[in-house]
Design an enzyme around this catalytic site. Structure first.
Site, short mmCIF file in Angstrom:
data_model
loop_
_atom_site.label_atom_id
_atom_site.label_comp_id
_atom_site.label_asym_id
_atom_site.label_seq_id
_atom_site.Cartn_x
_atom_site.Cartn_y
_atom_site.Cartn_z
N GLN A 16 -5.07 -1.71 9.46
CA GLN A 16 -5.17 -3.31 8.68
C GLN A 16 -5.80 -4.08 9.59
O GLN A 16 -5.67 -4.20 10.87
CB GLN A 16 -3.70 -3.37 8.50
CG GLN A 16 -3.42 -4.81 7.72
CD GLN A 16 -4.01 -4.59 6.19
OE1 GLN A 16 -3.98 -3.67 5.61
NE2 GLN A 16 -4.17 -5.66 5.73
N ASP A 33 -11.30 2.69 3.87
CA ASP A 33 -11.98 1.33 3.63
C ASP A 33 -13.60 1.21 3.40
O ASP A 33 -14.00 0.18 3.12
CB ASP A 33 -11.87 0.45 4.94
CG ASP A 33 -10.20 -0.41 5.13
OD1 ASP A 33 -10.09 -0.79 4.07
OD2 ASP A 33 -9.87 -0.53 6.20
N LYS A 61 0.89 -1.28 -0.10
CA LYS A 61 0.00 0.04 -0.07
C LYS A 61 0.92 1.41 0.12
O LYS A 61 0.68 2.16 -0.75
CB LYS A 61 -0.88 0.06 1.42
CG LYS A 61 -1.94 -0.89 1.30
CD LYS A 61 -3.01 -1.10 2.36
CE LYS A 61 -4.11 -1.95 2.13
NZ LYS A 61 -4.37 -2.75 3.24
N1 GUN Z 1 -7.15 -6.86 5.69
C1 GUN Z 1 -7.49 -7.56 4.60
N2 GUN Z 1 -8.05 -6.79 3.54
C2 GUN Z 1 -8.26 -5.75 4.27
C3 GUN Z 1 -8.80 -4.44 3.68
O1 GUN Z 1 -9.59 -4.31 2.66
N3 GUN Z 1 -8.82 -3.39 4.76
C4 GUN Z 1 -8.23 -3.76 5.83
N4 GUN Z 1 -8.31 -2.49 6.75
N5 GUN Z 1 -7.75 -4.67 6.43
C5 GUN Z 1 -7.82 -5.58 5.46
#
Ligand code: GUN
Length: 282
Positions: free
Chosen positions: A96, A119, A52
């Site tokens: 996360q 998100d 990311k």
């Molecule tokens: N862990 C796996 N996929 C995601 C996601 O799309 N957002 C977040 N915050 N954590 C994740």
């Protein structure tokens, strides 16, 4: 059969975002900021967070990662989110998942200001999406939706079958398909005859985490199949769809890897840019 190239679509989207960020910088003398919080040592999470950051930097987004140990007190995390909510340099906040068990995920999600919820997990965004109002859209279904559009611009009247009812994908995916005037069937682990449901579909979105669940004889000729699954098996990474079988029947299909996966981060960046733009125009 068309193999939908998620890597290419994601790269194009990042390029478009890079241009947009550069225009925003000239206009506002500021760039979007994304802060990602990582708690603990979950190995896949560490990789996701690194990717990311790399992608954010590539498009010119100001990226920051905050790392905490596994034994972090919940209050410290909530206080940090409160601080980021009030920080003008931060357009988007992502915590996360998964979080350590002693931390209340719901409380964490609800503490993030909904305007910075890149998100799309905050109840305000979930509600706005299901009411058909403007909202942050969860990155995975948003990515699926953009890949679908690669093959079929007009989805009106199509019968879509979504496999999986998670908050992360199945439920928001259903809302996006409804917005496109699809007829949507949402299926899950208690669905009686999944094969028969799938055979009715013009569009299948598979997001259950069962390796190669969807077989060739489950799919109508010329259906479009989007595979969200990423399953580690002895023979490597595979999706929820049996690619070799289904690619012989489908009009278009996403591979794993190289399909939905690359789109998710690109959509996160897009959500960050959108949050920045909304904050500037307030
Ligand atoms: N862990 C796996 N996929 C995601 C996601 O799309 N957002 C977040 N915050 N954590 C994740």
């Amino acid at each position: 059969m068309k193999k939908i190239d998620g890597k290419k679509v994601a790269a194009d989207l990042r390029l478009e975002l890079k241009k947009k960020v550069s225009e925003l910088k000239s206009k506002y003398n500021a760039v979007p900021g994304l802060t990602v919080i990582l708690v603990g040592e979950d190995a896949p999470s560490k990789i996701y967070v690194k990717n990311k950051e790399k992608s954010a930097i590539e498009v010119g987004i100001n990226s920051k990662i905050i790392k905490y140990p596994e034994n972090l007190e919940e209050k410290v995390l909530l206080d940090k989110i409160g601080e980021l909510n009030n920080d003008k340099e931060v357009s988007g906040i992502l915590v996360q998942l998964p979080l350590p068990k002693h931390i209340n995920k719901r409380k964490v999600i609800e503490t993030i200001a909904h305007e910075k919820d890149v998100d799309g997990f905050h109840p305000m965004n979930v509600g706005n999406l299901s009411s058909g109002h403007d909202s942050s859209i969860p990155c995975t279904p948003l990515g699926c939706s953009l890949l679908l559009k690669q093959t079929e611009k007009n989805l009106s009247g199509k019968h879509a079958v979504v496999i999986g009812r998670s908050n992360l994908n199945g439920k928001p995916m259903t809302q996006l398909l409804l917005k496109e005037n699809c007829t949507v069937t949402i299926t899950h682990s208690k669905t009686k005859d999944l094969k028969t449901e799938c055979l009715r579909a013009d569009i299948i979105i598979a997001a259950v985490g069962i390796p190669k669940l969807v077989k060739g004889d489950w799919v109508k000729k010329d259906a479009i199949v989007i595979d969200v699954g990423i399953n580690k098996t002895e023979s490597g990474l595979v999706g929820d769809v049996d690619f070799d079988e289904v690619s012989k029947v489908a009009k278009a299909i996403t591979p794993v890897p190289g399909g939905v996966g690359p789109m998710t981060i690109a959509c996160l960046l897009s959500n960050t840019v959108e949050c920045f733009k909304k904050a500037q125009s307030k």
